[in-house]
Scaffold this motif. Sequence first.
Motif, short mmCIF file in Angstrom:
data_model
loop_
_atom_site.label_atom_id
_atom_site.label_comp_id
_atom_site.label_asym_id
_atom_site.label_seq_id
_atom_site.Cartn_x
_atom_site.Cartn_y
_atom_site.Cartn_z
N LEU A 25 -14.29 -21.29 -21.20
CA LEU A 25 -13.26 -20.57 -21.96
C LEU A 25 -12.07 -21.48 -22.21
CD1 LEU A 25 -13.28 -17.15 -20.11
CD2 LEU A 25 -14.55 -17.83 -22.14
N PHE A 26 -11.38 -21.21 -23.31
CA PHE A 26 -10.16 -21.94 -23.59
C PHE A 26 -9.07 -21.60 -22.57
CE2 PHE A 26 -11.56 -21.89 -28.24
CZ PHE A 26 -12.11 -23.16 -28.12
N CYS A 27 -9.01 -20.35 -22.18
CA CYS A 27 -7.99 -19.92 -21.21
C CYS A 27 -8.68 -19.45 -19.95
CB CYS A 27 -7.15 -18.78 -21.81
SG CYS A 27 -6.26 -19.28 -23.28
N ARG A 28 -8.40 -20.12 -18.85
CA ARG A 28 -9.03 -19.77 -17.58
C ARG A 28 -8.34 -18.53 -17.00
NH1 ARG A 28 -12.09 -22.92 -14.10
NH2 ARG A 28 -11.60 -24.75 -15.35
N LEU A 29 -9.16 -17.53 -16.65
CA LEU A 29 -8.60 -16.32 -16.06
C LEU A 29 -8.18 -16.62 -14.62
CD1 LEU A 29 -11.24 -13.79 -17.37
CD2 LEU A 29 -8.94 -14.15 -18.25
N GLY A 68 -13.28 -9.50 -15.74
CA GLY A 68 -13.69 -10.68 -14.99
C GLY A 68 -15.03 -11.27 -15.37
N ILE A 69 -15.43 -11.13 -16.62
CA ILE A 69 -16.68 -11.72 -17.09
C ILE A 69 -16.36 -12.71 -18.21
CG2 ILE A 69 -18.87 -11.24 -18.27
CD1 ILE A 69 -18.90 -8.54 -16.83
N LYS A 70 -16.94 -13.89 -18.11
CA LYS A 70 -16.73 -14.90 -19.15
C LYS A 70 -17.52 -14.54 -20.40
CE LYS A 70 -16.18 -18.73 -15.91
NZ LYS A 70 -16.64 -20.08 -15.56
N VAL A 71 -16.92 -14.80 -21.56
CA VAL A 71 -17.57 -14.48 -22.83
C VAL A 71 -17.53 -15.69 -23.75
CG1 VAL A 71 -17.49 -13.10 -24.93
CG2 VAL A 71 -17.04 -12.02 -22.73
N ARG A 94 -14.11 -17.59 -25.90
CA ARG A 94 -14.48 -18.88 -26.46
C ARG A 94 -15.34 -18.66 -27.69
NH1 ARG A 94 -18.95 -23.20 -25.38
NH2 ARG A 94 -17.98 -25.05 -26.21
N LEU A 95 -14.96 -19.24 -28.82
CA LEU A 95 -15.72 -19.14 -30.06
C LEU A 95 -16.65 -20.34 -30.21
CD1 LEU A 95 -12.91 -18.09 -32.59
CD2 LEU A 95 -14.44 -16.60 -31.27
N VAL A 96 -17.92 -20.08 -30.49
CA VAL A 96 -18.91 -21.13 -30.72
C VAL A 96 -19.59 -20.85 -32.05
CG1 VAL A 96 -21.11 -22.08 -29.96
CG2 VAL A 96 -19.33 -21.65 -28.29
N SER A 97 -19.75 -21.90 -32.86
CA SER A 97 -20.39 -21.71 -34.16
C SER A 97 -21.71 -22.47 -34.25
CB SER A 97 -19.46 -22.18 -35.29
OG SER A 97 -19.28 -23.58 -35.23
N PHE A 98 -22.59 -21.94 -35.10
CA PHE A 98 -23.85 -22.60 -35.44
C PHE A 98 -23.84 -22.89 -36.93
CE2 PHE A 98 -26.10 -20.11 -31.86
CZ PHE A 98 -25.78 -21.10 -30.95
N PRO A 99 -24.62 -23.87 -37.38
CA PRO A 99 -24.73 -24.11 -38.82
C PRO A 99 -25.22 -22.85 -39.54
CG PRO A 99 -25.71 -25.92 -37.58
CD PRO A 99 -25.42 -24.84 -36.59
N ASP A 100 -24.75 -22.66 -40.78
CA ASP A 100 -25.18 -21.48 -41.53
C ASP A 100 -26.51 -21.70 -42.24
OD1 ASP A 100 -24.46 -23.03 -43.77
OD2 ASP A 100 -22.45 -22.15 -43.80
N GLY A 101 -27.02 -22.92 -42.24
CA GLY A 101 -28.35 -23.18 -42.78
C GLY A 101 -28.42 -23.40 -44.26
#
Length: 487
Positions: A25-29, A68-71, A94-101
């Motif tokens: 995550l970008f921000c640690r809880l 208290g769950i990481k996403v 935390r945002l994660v991207s995949f190629p759009d194809g």
Amino acid sequence: MYFTAYHTFQLSPLLVTRDFGYDLLFCRLQNLEFGVMGSQPHVLVVPYPAQGHVAPFMKFSHRIVDHGIKVTFVSPEFIHERLKTTMPMKSPIRLVSFPDGLEPGDDPNDKIKLINSFLEVMPGHFKDLIEKINESDDEHIGCVITDGMVVPALEVAEKMGIKMAVLWPAGPATLAIILSIPKLIQDGIIDIRGTPLKNELIWLSKEIPAWTSTKLPWSCPGDSKRQEFLFRHLFRMNHFVKQCNWLLSNSFYELDSLALNLIPEIIPAGPLLLANQSGSHIGSFWPEDSTCLSWLDKQPVGSVIYASFGSTSIFSQQQLDELALGLELIGQPFLWVARSDIINETLTKFLYGFRTRIADRGRIVNWAPQEQVLAHPSTACFLSHCGWNSTLEGISMGVPFLCWPYFTDQFQNKSYICDVWKVGLGLNPDENGIITRHEINIKIKTLLFDDGIKTNALKLKEMAKKSVTEGGSSLKNFESFIEQIKH
């Protein structure tokens, strides 16, 4: 015709989940305890790439992070870029991207092509992401949460032995008929492309509204390509919805117990908006024009007509003219959300002339902070397309509806609003399929003076609030889900 299509199914047993620790995550809880080893569960959230799906999934993500769950929130590039512009700078998600194809030369405005391409390239990238996390410092993904329509994510999770949670973002009655698709085909009600073989009403139960043959959740009259695309995804998701470890619903039991009872293992945990404290902006594709709130502050209590038709509704120029003239005729203040792509032609010139005529009596914005607008004391009613998110938002704020459904499940939602819950009125098109200025004017005036509808709306508001507060049905369901994810 009376047709009992739905049959009871059993989900796989709810198994306990090991706790794993890994901080992406970008921000640690801070200051959270996760058992004797201090580990923290981690889930991947993968919504279908459309506004009506992404928004409730982002709200759900914030709720589970608060427990208290990481996403890690997974989306194609074209969604990822939009989310980055509207997400708070310091977000626990935390945002994660995949190629759009898409290949060079492909039309990025072809939504079917865009989503199909993403779904085709997704499995490999998704599997790689899970393996990369699992190989890093004893980290493991404990669960994949999706809405059922992202079939590749569920296929990968199933093959890798990862638990699956389906969060259904639409109404439970809509899910019930989707889960009945195999039976509908078997009984000769629809063909393998989802097209009804007879022009008859389809009932899952006499206790909930029927579907007409042209207004099924996958119906797209005049657009066979889009209908086949949508139906194919809904058909494929049946297997995974019936095999998942948890099946959650963005609804609450007291709102639609009869439809929820058709799906014995479903867990209603909504409305997500009432339980979320992170603000209405999360998950939005467009920046919200909050200046309309100060404009609302200046209007009399219970006077403003709020008109918004979601992220996909498209009007012809003739229909747009009638809508504008209808709002003008009412003689009351109104707030109208007019997306730049609400018509295929240019909108700027039309709105300039309209704004000149209405002066300060009306306010037009490209996108609004809808939950705040509906909660504002000046708002009198909601002229809506009846998407499920908008339906829940209006219900949760106690606002009466004027219903103008556009496609798929919105027609069923209208039936509930007008005929079951009795918190709104429907607009009827004329012989040319146009909803006229006179129809809009008459129905809004009727709605504003209907004390029975107002009373029903306030009752539903209280029911919704109660469901997500201490001891409420949805809160209990959500907390139980969280405990099972953690342990």
